[in-house]
Design a protein around this motif. Structure first.
Motif, PDB file in Angstrom:
ATOM      1  N   GLU A   1       0.899  -1.175  -0.119  1.00  0.00           N
ATOM      2  CA  GLU A   1       0.062   0.202  -0.052  1.00  0.00           C
ATOM      3  C   GLU A   1       0.933   1.283  -0.024  1.00  0.00           C
ATOM      4  O   GLU A   1       0.436   2.103  -0.655  1.00  0.00           O
ATOM      5  N   ASN A   2       2.026   1.263   0.652  1.00  0.00           N
ATOM      6  CA  ASN A   2       2.716   2.444   0.840  1.00  0.00           C
ATOM      7  C   ASN A   2       3.441   2.767  -0.618  1.00  0.00           C
ATOM      8  O   ASN A   2       3.681   3.979  -0.930  1.00  0.00           O
ATOM      9  N   LEU A   3       3.983   1.610  -1.252  1.00  0.00           N
ATOM     10  CA  LEU A   3       4.733   1.909  -2.385  1.00  0.00           C
ATOM     11  C   LEU A   3       3.691   2.319  -3.305  1.00  0.00           C
ATOM     12  O   LEU A   3       4.281   3.199  -4.413  1.00  0.00           O
ATOM     13  N   ARG A   4       2.438   1.751  -3.713  1.00  0.00           N
ATOM     14  CA  ARG A   4       1.441   2.306  -4.547  1.00  0.00           C
ATOM     15  C   ARG A   4       1.099   3.687  -4.065  1.00  0.00           C
ATOM     16  O   ARG A   4       1.116   4.397  -5.247  1.00  0.00           O
ATOM     17  N   GLN A   5       1.067   3.972  -3.243  1.00  0.00           N
ATOM     18  CA  GLN A   5       0.491   5.567  -2.783  1.00  0.00           C
ATOM     19  C   GLN A   5       1.929   6.429  -3.023  1.00  0.00           C
ATOM     20  O   GLN A   5       1.592   7.532  -3.510  1.00  0.00           O
ATOM     21  N   PHE A   6       2.942   5.978  -2.968  1.00  0.00           N
ATOM     22  CA  PHE A   6       4.316   6.613  -3.270  1.00  0.00           C
ATOM     23  C   PHE A   6       4.280   6.906  -4.830  1.00  0.00           C
ATOM     24  O   PHE A   6       4.565   8.177  -4.783  1.00  0.00           O
ATOM     25  N   VAL A   7       4.162   6.151  -5.247  1.00  0.00           N
ATOM     26  CA  VAL A   7       3.890   6.199  -7.041  1.00  0.00           C
ATOM     27  C   VAL A   7       2.943   7.325  -7.141  1.00  0.00           C
ATOM     28  O   VAL A   7       3.140   8.157  -8.335  1.00  0.00           O
ATOM     29  N   GLU A   8       1.801   7.061  -6.843  1.00  0.00           N
ATOM     30  CA  GLU A   8       0.479   7.934  -6.960  1.00  0.00           C
ATOM     31  C   GLU A   8       0.773   9.508  -6.423  1.00  0.00           C
ATOM     32  O   GLU A   8       0.578  10.366  -7.128  1.00  0.00           O
ATOM     33  N   ASN A   9       1.592   9.344  -5.470  1.00  0.00           N
ATOM     34  CA  ASN A   9       1.890  11.040  -4.748  1.00  0.00           C
ATOM     35  C   ASN A   9       2.798  11.643  -5.948  1.00  0.00           C
ATOM     36  O   ASN A   9       2.846  12.678  -5.699  1.00  0.00           O
ATOM     37  N   LEU A  10       3.695  10.967  -6.645  1.00  0.00           N
ATOM     38  CA  LEU A  10       4.523  11.651  -7.555  1.00  0.00           C
ATOM     39  C   LEU A  10       3.929  12.313  -8.799  1.00  0.00           C
ATOM     40  O   LEU A  10       4.336  13.335  -9.132  1.00  0.00           O
ATOM     41  N   LEU A  11       2.672  11.816  -8.964  1.00  0.00           N
ATOM     42  CA  LEU A  11       1.822  12.462  -9.930  1.00  0.00           C
ATOM     43  C   LEU A  11       1.345  13.841  -9.577  1.00  0.00           C
ATOM     44  O   LEU A  11       1.021  14.113  -8.593  1.00  0.00           O
ATOM     45  N   PRO A  12       1.161  14.795 -10.441  1.00  0.00           N
ATOM     46  CA  PRO A  12       0.651  16.133 -10.269  1.00  0.00           C
ATOM     47  C   PRO A  12      -0.630  15.890  -9.857  1.00  0.00           C
ATOM     48  O   PRO A  12      -1.600  14.809 -10.227  1.00  0.00           O
ATOM     49  N   GLY A  13      -1.207  16.841  -8.937  1.00  0.00           N
ATOM     50  CA  GLY A  13      -2.662  16.557  -8.464  1.00  0.00           C
ATOM     51  C   GLY A  13      -3.769  17.026  -9.232  1.00  0.00           C
ATOM     52  O   GLY A  13      -4.977  16.725  -9.072  1.00  0.00           O
ATOM     53  N   ASN A  14      -3.486  17.713 -10.270  1.00  0.00           N
ATOM     54  CA  ASN A  14      -4.540  18.379 -11.188  1.00  0.00           C
ATOM     55  C   ASN A  14      -4.651  17.592 -12.453  1.00  0.00           C
ATOM     56  O   ASN A  14      -5.289  18.041 -13.560  1.00  0.00           O
ATOM     57  N   LEU A  15      -4.154  16.256 -12.461  1.00  0.00           N
ATOM     58  CA  LEU A  15      -4.213  15.537 -13.727  1.00  0.00           C
ATOM     59  C   LEU A  15      -5.815  15.102 -14.173  1.00  0.00           C
ATOM     60  O   LEU A  15      -6.100  15.183 -15.357  1.00  0.00           O
ATOM     61  N   VAL A  16      -6.461  14.935 -13.136  1.00  0.00           N
ATOM     62  CA  VAL A  16      -7.814  14.323 -13.669  1.00  0.00           C
ATOM     63  C   VAL A  16      -8.931  15.381 -12.585  1.00  0.00           C
ATOM     64  O   VAL A  16      -8.707  15.457 -11.563  1.00  0.00           O
ATOM     65  N   GLU A  17      -9.857  15.744 -13.502  1.00  0.00           N
ATOM     66  CA  GLU A  17     -10.930  16.399 -12.791  1.00  0.00           C
ATOM     67  C   GLU A  17     -12.085  15.710 -12.413  1.00  0.00           C
ATOM     68  O   GLU A  17     -12.647  15.045 -13.326  1.00  0.00           O
ATOM     69  N   LYS A  18     -12.704  15.903 -11.207  1.00  0.00           N
ATOM     70  CA  LYS A  18     -14.114  15.317 -10.980  1.00  0.00           C
ATOM     71  C   LYS A  18     -15.260  15.935 -11.592  1.00  0.00           C
ATOM     72  O   LYS A  18     -15.475  17.062 -11.429  1.00  0.00           O
ATOM     73  N   ILE A  19     -16.124  15.190 -12.484  1.00  0.00           N
ATOM     74  CA  ILE A  19     -16.941  15.757 -13.037  1.00  0.00           C
ATOM     75  C   ILE A  19     -18.258  15.272 -12.563  1.00  0.00           C
ATOM     76  O   ILE A  19     -18.590  14.154 -12.343  1.00  0.00           O
ATOM     77  N   THR A  20     -19.157  16.067 -12.634  1.00  0.00           N
ATOM     78  CA  THR A  20     -20.695  16.082 -12.187  1.00  0.00           C
ATOM     79  C   THR A  20     -21.512  16.770 -13.214  1.00  0.00           C
ATOM     80  O   THR A  20     -21.163  17.249 -14.155  1.00  0.00           O
ATOM     81  N   ASP A  21     -22.969  16.640 -12.478  1.00  0.00           N
ATOM     82  CA  ASP A  21     -24.033  17.472 -13.704  1.00  0.00           C
ATOM     83  C   ASP A  21     -23.819  18.738 -13.689  1.00  0.00           C
ATOM     84  O   ASP A  21     -23.970  19.579 -14.639  1.00  0.00           O
ATOM     85  N   LYS A  22     -23.096  19.218 -12.723  1.00  0.00           N
ATOM     86  CA  LYS A  22     -22.991  20.753 -12.739  1.00  0.00           C
ATOM     87  C   LYS A  22     -21.748  21.311 -13.399  1.00  0.00           C
ATOM     88  O   LYS A  22     -21.772  22.558 -13.900  1.00  0.00           O
ATOM     89  N   ASN A  23     -20.783  20.374 -13.793  1.00  0.00           N
ATOM     90  CA  ASN A  23     -19.637  20.983 -14.417  1.00  0.00           C
ATOM     91  C   ASN A  23     -19.224  20.273 -15.412  1.00  0.00           C
ATOM     92  O   ASN A  23     -18.176  20.677 -16.185  1.00  0.00           O
ATOM     93  N   TYR A  24     -19.904  19.476 -16.089  1.00  0.00           N
ATOM     94  CA  TYR A  24     -19.269  18.659 -17.385  1.00  0.00           C
ATOM     95  C   TYR A  24     -19.732  19.660 -18.620  1.00  0.00           C
ATOM     96  O   TYR A  24     -18.903  19.133 -19.476  1.00  0.00           O
ATOM     97  N   ILE A  25     -20.629  20.338 -18.825  1.00  0.00           N
ATOM     98  CA  ILE A  25     -20.566  21.181 -19.901  1.00  0.00           C
ATOM     99  C   ILE A  25     -19.481  22.288 -19.954  1.00  0.00           C
ATOM    100  O   ILE A  25     -18.977  22.325 -20.978  1.00  0.00           O
ATOM    101  N   ARG A  26     -19.056  22.957 -18.945  1.00  0.00           N
ATOM    102  CA  ARG A  26     -17.916  23.714 -18.867  1.00  0.00           C
ATOM    103  C   ARG A  26     -16.676  23.154 -19.246  1.00  0.00           C
ATOM    104  O   ARG A  26     -15.838  23.406 -19.627  1.00  0.00           O
ATOM    105  N   PHE A  27     -16.609  21.912 -18.615  1.00  0.00           N
ATOM    106  CA  PHE A  27     -15.391  21.003 -18.912  1.00  0.00           C
ATOM    107  C   PHE A  27     -15.159  20.688 -20.382  1.00  0.00           C
ATOM    108  O   PHE A  27     -14.136  20.778 -20.917  1.00  0.00           O
ATOM    109  N   LEU A  28     -16.480  20.248 -20.932  1.00  0.00           N
ATOM    110  CA  LEU A  28     -16.281  19.705 -22.393  1.00  0.00           C
ATOM    111  C   LEU A  28     -16.246  20.993 -23.365  1.00  0.00           C
ATOM    112  O   LEU A  28     -15.344  20.853 -24.440  1.00  0.00           O
ATOM    113  N   SER A  29     -16.481  22.108 -22.949  1.00  0.00           N
ATOM    114  CA  SER A  29     -16.633  23.317 -23.705  1.00  0.00           C
ATOM    115  C   SER A  29     -15.100  24.197 -23.436  1.00  0.00           C
ATOM    116  O   SER A  29     -15.020  24.829 -24.390  1.00  0.00           O
ATOM    117  N   ASP A  30     -14.362  23.437 -22.870  1.00  0.00           N
ATOM    118  CA  ASP A  30     -13.019  24.147 -22.722  1.00  0.00           C
ATOM    119  C   ASP A  30     -11.893  23.935 -23.780  1.00  0.00           C
ATOM    120  O   ASP A  30     -10.880  24.084 -23.849  1.00  0.00           O
TER     121      ASP A  30
END
Length: 782
Positions: free
Chosen positions: A237-266
């Motif tokens: 678990e620690n090694l998996r989390q270590f590799v995941e923490n190396l990645l930038p935090g803004n790679l993937v955005e959480k999408i819901t009904d409120k922001n999907y139109i704005r996300f796709l229109s960018d």
């Protein structure tokens, strides 16, 4: 029980092992002889040993020699050189037959035994045995790294995926302890898309030292060329989390009904397709994060947790099956996906195949040179021709209709050998000017150009639609007809030019880049302060002590400096005379203080066929040659006036001054002026004296590297209110070529007036606000 007797009772089980120890190193000399490995004699000098090592290392390096035994042979060569290049180890080998710590058992091993008897203390060298390559763990074989392989391949690849690297060595008991966990995690992370590496510190000491690993085992992560050490317990678990923490935090955005139109229109703002992954996992899977990092330059990623309340509208809009992971890519139209893939279990290979086919928009905007090279590759052969259809347009609602019509045409006619792209003229002015040549009929309107790149230096062949692009049916028929002709007649692209590299429109500002770099450096220092050892802290401590030393030295120097040194000494007689001369020089009074001339004269050279290549064709980037056009009869007065006008600009090292004889090189000048449009119209049949056209007084600023020039046309005598007309206005010490007595005749005065306001033109030249006229190549001056 007595203490001595108790110690001997504990020692009895180890006696068989202790009795075998003297015999173990004895087998080493016969198995490994560094002199025999390098092929040198025992009396060889260090130069001979080094020469032999270089020859053998070059021959048996695993990156160059594909022999199955090359790696073991290279390890033996490195070990042999390590022993013989060190005089102490070489002497020990010559004396005892081994270069390890176990030589001279009578002294060294007896000392270790004594320490063991007194305090039950084991030294690492007590159990040091020669390494046998057959004992190496075969599971790590494919992950082994060499220094050159790491520098040339692993570091550049770390900008696409993170690496987890283990540093190990022989007889490292802690390495054996973590081996089961390492195998499991390495196989799992490699399947997800992470990189795995193993460094053997005994045979890759240079690489281990480069990575900052001073003990074994050491685990570290590598991403974007940056190293991060792992400091927690070695569990899955620690090694998996270590590799995941190396990645930038803004790679993937959480999408819901409120922001999907704005996300796709960018897609208009970031010029990328947008990818949505629908899954029932509450957190973003590591596989998806690693994929987003690998394709971050081409795609934007969003994640939809279908089990979360607030995503019902989104799932219904695109008819999502909530029981199977679904990946959709959206391009210019956000109401429907451009491509979809669905599977019960998303695998890395499936995702890579899906995304590699959808890296670009249907009509991508050329925002940088890398995108231009990928979408419009250089022609490699007649069978691999790839053409680009470029829409040169502007921003705003005024050009929206032309763009929409171009997009509709592109969707209906896209092929593997044909790419549709567009640029904004205001953001890429040099690119647009090179293709449209600043034609008036395209000004303020859109244009379409078909082009083919011929080489990486910017040479292209192209053909522009004769009329501006409005998106009408007639425009569509004309473009479609040209594309049909292009399939059978490659010579349709009759025009050629050279385009400069595109500006990087999406590059962050310098201040933002500096801020990010500072934050990274502070983070590294903070991590080193709490986790690193003193060796890793040495660069930071060295920097701090250097800063303190410089600060302290500056204070000491200022405190003990003699204040009398700063007093102004009385000027000498020569300096007073020079000051009076400058005050009396009416030619250069009230000049700009921001540009101080380097010399008291203007150096003007004649542009001839001998110095033509060095002074223009191969002029360094950023340098320009300002050339005055004159004739034999106007040489003296024009050079005098030219020297006066450009004198204040001689402080710039990027400007060179020359003159060109119109009597010798009229054809060269007229060829050049044909590219100046209205500035110098081509003579026509109604001009009876076109062969005697007077070009004296013209000034050209030539940029040899970028192949363009700016033009100064002489003013007519009636246009001037007040000019320098008297000969007293000329300082004879400033002109470069003429040494005769200046003429005071009215004809001389009118010739000088041709260069009136040249200094204002020079100001605009340095500001970059003058019109530029580009040419395909510089003509010969013969």
């Amino acid at each position: 029980m007595e203490p001595g007797r108790a110690a001997w009772m504990l020692l009895l089980p180890l006696l068989p092992l202790l009795l075998l120890l003297p015999a173990l190193p004895a087998a080493a000399p016969g198995d490994f002889d560094p002199y025999r490995v390098l092929g040198v004699g025992r009396g060889s000098s260090q130069a001979d040993i080094k020469k032999a090592y270089k020859r053998l290392a070059r021959e048996w390096h695993p990156d160059k020699n594909k022999d199955p035994g090359a790696e073991d042979r290279f390890i033996q060569i490195s070990k042999a050189y390590e022993i013989l290049s060190n005089e102490e180890k070489r002497a020990n080998f010559d004396r005892y037959g081994d270069a390890g710590e176990s030589q001279g058992f009578s002294q060294h091993q007896h000392r270790q035994f004594h320490r063991f008897h007194d305090g039950f203390y084991f030294d690492e060298s007590f159990f040091h045995f020669p390494f046998n390559s057959e004992r190496r763990d075969t599971s790590d074989e494919k992950y082994l790294l060499h220094f050159s392989h790491y520098i040339n391949e692993i570091v550049p690849d770390s900008f696409k995926k993170p690496y987890l690297i283990k540093i190990t060595s022989d007889w490292c008991f802690s390495c054996i302890h973590i081996e089961p966990v390492w195998k499991e995690v390495a196989q799992e992370l490699e399947a997800l898309g992470a990189g795995i590496g193993v460094v053997h510190a005994g045979y890759e000491r240079r690489l281990a030292h480069h990575l900052g690993a001073h003990s074994t085992p050491t685990l570290l992560g590598l991403i974007n060329g940056k190293i991060t050490f792992f400091h927690n317990a070695v569990v899955r678990e620690n090694l998996r989390q270590f590799v995941e923490n190396l990645l930038p935090g803004n790679l993937v955005e959480k999408i819901t009904d409120k922001n999907y139109i704005r996300f796709l229109s960018d897609w208009r703002k970031d010029n990328k397709p947008h990818v949505l992954l629908f899954d029932h996992m509450p957190v973003v899977p590591l596989l998806y994060k690693l994929t987003a990092f690998a394709y971050r330059d081409y795609l934007s990623f969003g994640y939809v947790y279908v089990g979360l309340r607030g995503t019902e509208e989104l799932s219904s809009q695109y008819n999502i099956n909530v029981y199977s992971p679904t990946m959709m890519v959206f391009k210019e139209h956000i109401d429907r996906p451009a491509d979809v893939v669905q599977a019960r279990e998303m695998k890395k290979q499936l995702i890579d195949d899906f995304l590699s086919q959808n890296k670009f928009l249907m009509v991508a905007r050329l925002t940088n040179q890398r995108l231009f090279q990928e979408l419009c590759p250089v022609k490699k052969s007649h069978r691999q021709r790839k053409h680009c259809v470029v829409l040169l347009t502007g921003e705003g609602e005024k050009f929206a209709e032309a763009y929409e019509a171009f997009l509709t045409f592109a969707v209906a006619n896209t092929k593997d050998t044909l790419k549709f792209v567009y640029i904004y003229n205001e953001r890429q002015p040099e690119f647009a000017d090179a293709l449209l040549m600043d034609d008036e009929k395209y000004r303020g309107r859109s244009a379409v150009v078909i082009l083919e790149r011929r080489n990486n230096a910017g040479k292209i062949a192209y053909k522009a639609l004769e009329e501006a692009w409005q998106g009408s049916k007639e425009d569509n028929f004309i473009l479609l007809d040209l594309l049909d002709q292009l399939r059978t007649d490659p010579g349709l692209l009759s025009s050629e030019t050279v385009v400069a590299d595109l500006n990087d429109e999406l590059a962050p500002m310098f201040l933002i880049r500096w801020l990010y770099s500072s934050l990274d450096y502070i983070s590294d220092c903070w991590d080193s302060l709490f986790h690193s050892n003193w060796r890793e802290m040495m660069p930071l401590l060295s920097l701090l002590f250097s800063a303190l030393f410089i600060l302290f030295g500056t204070v000491i120097v200022q405190a003990f400096s003699d204040s009398s040194d700063t007093r102004d000494s009385p000027p000498s007689e020569k300096e007073e005379a020079a000051t009076k001369t400058e005050k009396n020089d009416v030619s250069f009074s009230k000049e700009s203080n921001s540009r101080i001339p380097k010399k008291g004269f203007v150096e003007v050279t004649e542009l001839t066929d001998i110095n033509y290549t060095s002074n223009l064709v191969r002029l360094r980037p950023g340098h320009m040659n300002v050339v005055l056009i004159l004739s034999n009869s106007t040489k003296t007065p024009l050079l005098q006036k030219f020297a006066l006008e450009v004198y204040t600009f001689t402080g710039s090292s990027s400007l060179h001054f020359s003159f060109l004889s119109l009597d010798k090189h009229r054809e060269w000048l007229e060829y050049l002026l044909e590219f100046a449009q209205d500035a110098a119209p081509i003579p026509n049949q109604y001009d009876k004296h076109f062969l005697e056209r007077d070009y004296t007084g013209y000034v050209l600023a030539l940029n040899g590297h970028k192949k363009y020039f700016c033009l100064f046309k002489p003013h007519r005598s009636g246009d001037e209110g007040g000019t320098l007309g008297s000969c007293e206005d000329y300082d004879a010490s400033l002109h470069a070529e003429a040494r005769g007595k200046p003429s005071c005749s009215p004809g001389s005065r009118s010739i000088k007036n041709k260069l009136h306001k040249l200094s204002f033109w020079m100001e605009r030249l340095l500001e970059g606000s003058l019109q530029r006229f580009y040419i395909p190549s510089w003509p010969a001056l013969d």
